[in-house]
Design a protein around this motif. Sequence first.
Motif, PDB file in Angstrom:
ATOM      1  N   ARG A 153       0.729  -1.102  -0.066  1.00 21.11           N
ATOM      2  CA  ARG A 153      -0.037  -0.007   0.071  1.00 21.11           C
ATOM      3  C   ARG A 153       0.715   1.116   0.055  1.00 21.11           C
ATOM      4  N   ASP A 154       2.164   1.195   0.569  1.00 17.77           N
ATOM      5  CA  ASP A 154       2.979   2.382   0.612  1.00 17.77           C
ATOM      6  C   ASP A 154       3.586   2.537  -0.917  1.00 17.77           C
ATOM      7  N   MET A 155       3.692   1.605  -1.575  1.00 13.73           N
ATOM      8  CA  MET A 155       4.424   1.902  -2.803  1.00 13.73           C
ATOM      9  C   MET A 155       3.779   2.110  -4.157  1.00 13.73           C
ATOM     10  N   VAL A 156       2.237   1.803  -4.042  1.00 19.03           N
ATOM     11  CA  VAL A 156       1.374   1.948  -5.198  1.00 19.03           C
ATOM     12  C   VAL A 156       0.927   3.550  -5.411  1.00 19.03           C
ATOM     13  N   VAL A 157       1.287   4.207  -6.478  1.00 17.23           N
ATOM     14  CA  VAL A 157       0.806   5.235  -6.752  1.00 17.23           C
ATOM     15  C   VAL A 157      -0.341   5.310  -8.016  1.00 17.23           C
ATOM     16  N   GLY A 158      -0.356   4.106  -8.744  1.00 15.48           N
ATOM     17  CA  GLY A 158      -1.609   3.972  -9.758  1.00 15.48           C
ATOM     18  C   GLY A 158      -2.013   2.741  -9.690  1.00 15.48           C
ATOM     19  N   ILE A 159      -3.233   2.479 -10.289  1.00 15.07           N
ATOM     20  CA  ILE A 159      -3.613   1.003 -10.509  1.00 15.07           C
ATOM     21  C   ILE A 159      -4.805   0.920 -11.614  1.00 15.07           C
ATOM     22  N   ARG A 160      -4.570  -0.103 -12.495  1.00 13.68           N
ATOM     23  CA  ARG A 160      -5.685  -0.151 -13.352  1.00 13.68           C
ATOM     24  C   ARG A 160      -6.255  -1.865 -13.187  1.00 13.68           C
ATOM     25  N   PHE A 161      -7.498  -1.965 -13.448  1.00 14.94           N
ATOM     26  CA  PHE A 161      -8.049  -3.074 -13.429  1.00 14.94           C
ATOM     27  C   PHE A 161      -9.462  -3.141 -14.023  1.00 14.94           C
ATOM     28  N   VAL A 162      -9.691  -4.556 -14.447  1.00 18.96           N
ATOM     29  CA  VAL A 162     -10.926  -4.644 -15.237  1.00 18.96           C
ATOM     30  C   VAL A 162     -12.037  -5.235 -14.299  1.00 18.96           C
ATOM     31  N   GLY A 163     -13.092  -4.585 -14.218  1.00 18.51           N
ATOM     32  CA  GLY A 163     -14.251  -4.871 -13.299  1.00 18.51           C
ATOM     33  C   GLY A 163     -15.668  -5.027 -13.996  1.00 18.51           C
ATOM     34  N   HIS A 164     -16.637  -4.820 -13.216  1.00 23.17           N
ATOM     35  CA  HIS A 164     -17.992  -5.149 -13.616  1.00 23.17           C
ATOM     36  C   HIS A 164     -18.251  -4.341 -15.012  1.00 23.17           C
ATOM     37  N   GLY A 165     -18.835  -5.577 -15.661  1.00 23.35           N
ATOM     38  CA  GLY A 165     -19.113  -5.039 -17.381  1.00 23.35           C
ATOM     39  C   GLY A 165     -18.106  -5.181 -18.106  1.00 23.35           C
TER      40      GLY A 165
END
Length: 422
Positions: A153-165
């Motif tokens: 949690r201290d290292m992440v500055v951005g995230i992408r994921f595939v979610g609902h739909g």
Amino acid sequence: MPLTDSPDILRAMTSLLGPQRARMPAGAAEAAGGLVVVEPASLDELSVLVRHCEAERLTLAPIGSGRTVGAMRARPAVVAVSLNSLARIVAYEPADMTASVEAGLTLGELNRRLAAHGQRLPLDPARPDTVTIGALIAGAKAGPLRLSEGTARDMVVGIRFVGHGGRAVHGGGTVVKNVAGYDLMKVMTGSFGTLGIITEVSFKVRPVPEGYTLARASFSSLTDAFAAGMRVYDALSPIHLEVVSPGLGGTLGLEGRFGLLAAFCGNGAEIEYQRARAVELFGRQSDFFEGAEAQHLYQQLRDLDFESAALSAQLTVLPRALGQCLEACQAEFRAHVGCGVAQLVLPGAGLNGQKGAVLARWRQAASQGRGFVQVIHASRPAEPELPFFDTPGPGPFALMRRLKAAFDPAGIFNPGCFVGGL
């Protein structure tokens, strides 16, 4: 009607993604993940897959290396999703010390590439060549360096994921001071694939330390080892600091005694000062390791096996209560002094029908330290009532249920693998 037969599901997945992108599970780890394994070649294919699974009411689970999902699942999901084809470094700016990485790349491979610029991602779960970036974040994995470097949690500055739909969702970016999407990144870290499938993560990376030395001392009792560890923690700045029980210390040269291992980084003068002070604080003869010897011992400490035991779990309590809680647990352990975190191990195969009682004892000890226990691994056959997570209070659990419903209204993302069976 939803598909339930493996050959029918395989045919459907082959028709959807092509013959090279769907297969039957090849081994035990994959089989624990799903009835059919798929490997989308792009984000578009992953989005198509998610939409299809929602329409057909097929559960799916990202598998990473398969170890975490295999341990937690009482039965496989229908579709196991491998991201081996999504394994690029999307962007890396050494001067800005940021990197954006696809979820299928392993942590070990990422750090080998960063090392060419004298940098690293200082997260160190066991066997980093088997840990994908997606599993690293979804499982919130960390190792000894959590004391000085923090956790995922201290290292992440951005995230992408595939979610609902099948929608692609992103938060944050590659600018370290950017706080946009901050809550979204926190939510996805440690979600175990229950809210969506992580596809890309942006990190802040750090320089590789100039020097590294590792000190080791042995003690006849847990109390003495923790007392020495707390003296080191209070007086110095170790980058990691562990107490290891006798049963786990064989590969670390501890000869059936409690071991204390403390590591220091910096330039020559900094290391020499901390080394001299550590000798005073240990209060006994200690061994010091440099160079390749130190790295080898560190890797043995990092890679201690918690997945072949009858039962293993992670205990998290108030840091000053850790030693007392471990006494009550009556287990072998690796404890991260100063963090309030320890991994508990109960070796042996003769525990069928007893794992629940042992876990209850560990959770009772954790409650005394105002903490909790999360199961890492339970050998088969796992007891049906064996919960991998503590039971949260009504308020927090209601919030978790609302979050799950908002992110995954169709209920297809790794169901049953989180707190309270979410």
